[in-house]
Design an enzyme around this catalytic site. Structure first.
Site, PDB file in Angstrom:
ATOM      1  N   LYS A   1       0.792  -1.217   0.000  1.00 29.45           N
ATOM      2  CA  LYS A   1       0.000   0.000   0.000  1.00 29.45           C
ATOM      3  C   LYS A   1       0.831   1.276   0.000  1.00 29.45           C
ATOM      4  CE  LYS A   1      -3.699  -0.659  -0.521  1.00 29.45           C
ATOM      5  NZ  LYS A   1      -5.027  -1.046  -0.101  1.00 29.45           N
TER       6      LYS A   1
ATOM      7  N   SER B   1      -2.638 -12.403   4.597  1.00 29.65           N
ATOM      8  CA  SER B   1      -3.057 -12.333   3.188  1.00 29.65           C
ATOM      9  C   SER B   1      -1.981 -12.928   2.280  1.00 29.65           C
ATOM     10  CB  SER B   1      -3.396 -10.896   2.776  1.00 29.65           C
ATOM     11  OG  SER B   1      -2.244 -10.087   2.712  1.00 29.65           O
TER      12      SER B   1
END
Ligand code: PMP
Length: 363
Positions: free
Chosen positions: A56, A298
């Site tokens: 991110k 994840s």
């Protein structure tokens, strides 16, 4: 017998970096040596090499710089965003460097180390109740932005999200595999920015590559085929009916983001494979213990899906799997649940087996 390794040497990066922000991207693609079946090759793209340790950072930097380019953000203006943590941490790094105050809205359910990291980087963190899900945090961010005249980062809707993955993540993959075979690309989704940006490049330049999208087994919004209801500007109108709470932090908020909708409408994936959170935890631990690769739940989940593909792939196949962030972001989460901080019985026996510096605590 295998050759003995020579001493390694390095040469530096050949340039002086002018800011932490110049270190975002260009993450390494790394071969898996102990956890891949013999007949295939699996690579991982290790996004924890970004300066704030997640994928991110890319989007955080581009959202702020796109807003600077268009004038949507003025000097010193407060930035606000709803985030499951990694976007908030990335924005906190960017805002610290560029001098913007930052407020992050986050559901209480995400790991406490995320809150502390954002605050360490100078941001304010406003929590929202678990029961109100990601949608509640999103509504709160919109409301505060409107009430205070702050710049809302809009990671779930902004074009700046997938665009940066097209011009960096996707480009890096195509360049790294320029002379190499690649058959599958595997990713999950939070906003869908990674999938859409990478797929734009792969569909154009390497159309033979099959793209696999993964989602939590108990929150199959894509698998359900049920469309997301939206406001005219593309924001979610309601929480998606196929969603349930799941442990894969950063994946599948309780709505299908507008950014991901481009991936659905453009058929940017060839297959959707669900995976249970417990499997993701299992594979994240295996990556740490058998490969020395520390990634989050994840990453473990994406790798679990890559392994499923590997098991059925023809001999010689090559698979690339995204690892979105570092395992250190999960010390208080189920990922580290079985990891002791006191000495185990075996470690105590080792301590007692020689006379010096015996440590008695934990007996
Ligand atoms: N994994 C983690 C840990 C994340 O924080 C995110 C982003 N929320 C993703 C995966 C998914 O990335 P994207 O938003 O690009 O779909």
């Amino acid at each position: 017998m295998a050759d003995k390794p020579a001493i390694r040497s390095t040469t530096g990066r050949g340039k002086l970096f002018q800011s932490i922000l110049d270190t975002v991207g260009d993450t390494p693609t790394i071969r898996i040596n102990n956890l891949a079946p013999d007949h295939v090759t699996i690579y991982v793209k290790a996004e924890f090499f970004n300066p704030a340790s997640s994928v991110k950072d890319r989007l955080a930097l581009n959202i702020i710089e796109e807003a600077e380019r268009t004038g949507a953000l003025s000097p010193g203006q407060t930035v606000i965003e709803a985030s499951s943590g990694n976007t908030g941490i990335g924005l906190a790094m960017v805002c610290a460097q560029k001098g913007y105050p930052l407020v992050v809205i986050m559901p209480e359910s995400f790991s406490v180390e995320r809150r502390k990291l954002m605050r360490m980087l100078g941001a304010k963190v406003v929590l929202t109740p678990r029961a109100e899900k990601a949608y509640g945090a999103y509504r709160k961010a919109v409301e505060l932005a409107e009430a205070k005249g702050w710049f809302l980062a809009h990671q779930f809707e902004t074009k700046a999200n997938a665009d940066i993955h097209e011009s960096t993540t996707g480009r890096e993959i195509v360049n790294d595999f320029a002379d190499a075979r690649l058959d599958w690309f595997v990713t999950g989704f939070g906003t869908g920015g990674t999938l859409v940006g990478v797929a734009r490049v792969l569909r154009r330049e390497r159309p033979e590559i099959r793209i696999v999208l993964s989602e939590p087994a108990n929150a199959q919004m894509i698998g359900s085929g049920i469309e997301q209801r939206r406001t005219p500007d593309g924001a979610p109108l309601v929480s998606h009916s196929a969603w349930e709470p799941h442990p894969i932090e950063g994946w599948a908020p309780d709505f299908i983001p507008l950014v991901l909708q481009e991936g659905i409408d453009s058929r940017f994936y060839d297959e959707v494979i669900p995976i249970a959170g417990a499997e993701g935890v299992k594979w994240a631990r295996a990556l740490a213990q058998k490969e020395g690769i520390l990634t989050g739940i994840s990453g473990g989940s994406t790798f679990g899906v890559a392994r499923q593909i590997a098991d059925r792939a023809p001999a010689g196949s090559v698979i690339l799997c995204m690892l979105p962030d570092t395992g250190e972001r999960y010390l208080s989460s189920p990922l580290f649940e079985t990891i002791e901080d006191e000495m185990t019985a075996e470690e105590r026996d080792l301590s007692r087996s020689t006379p010096s510096a015996q440590y008695a605590a934990g007996d």
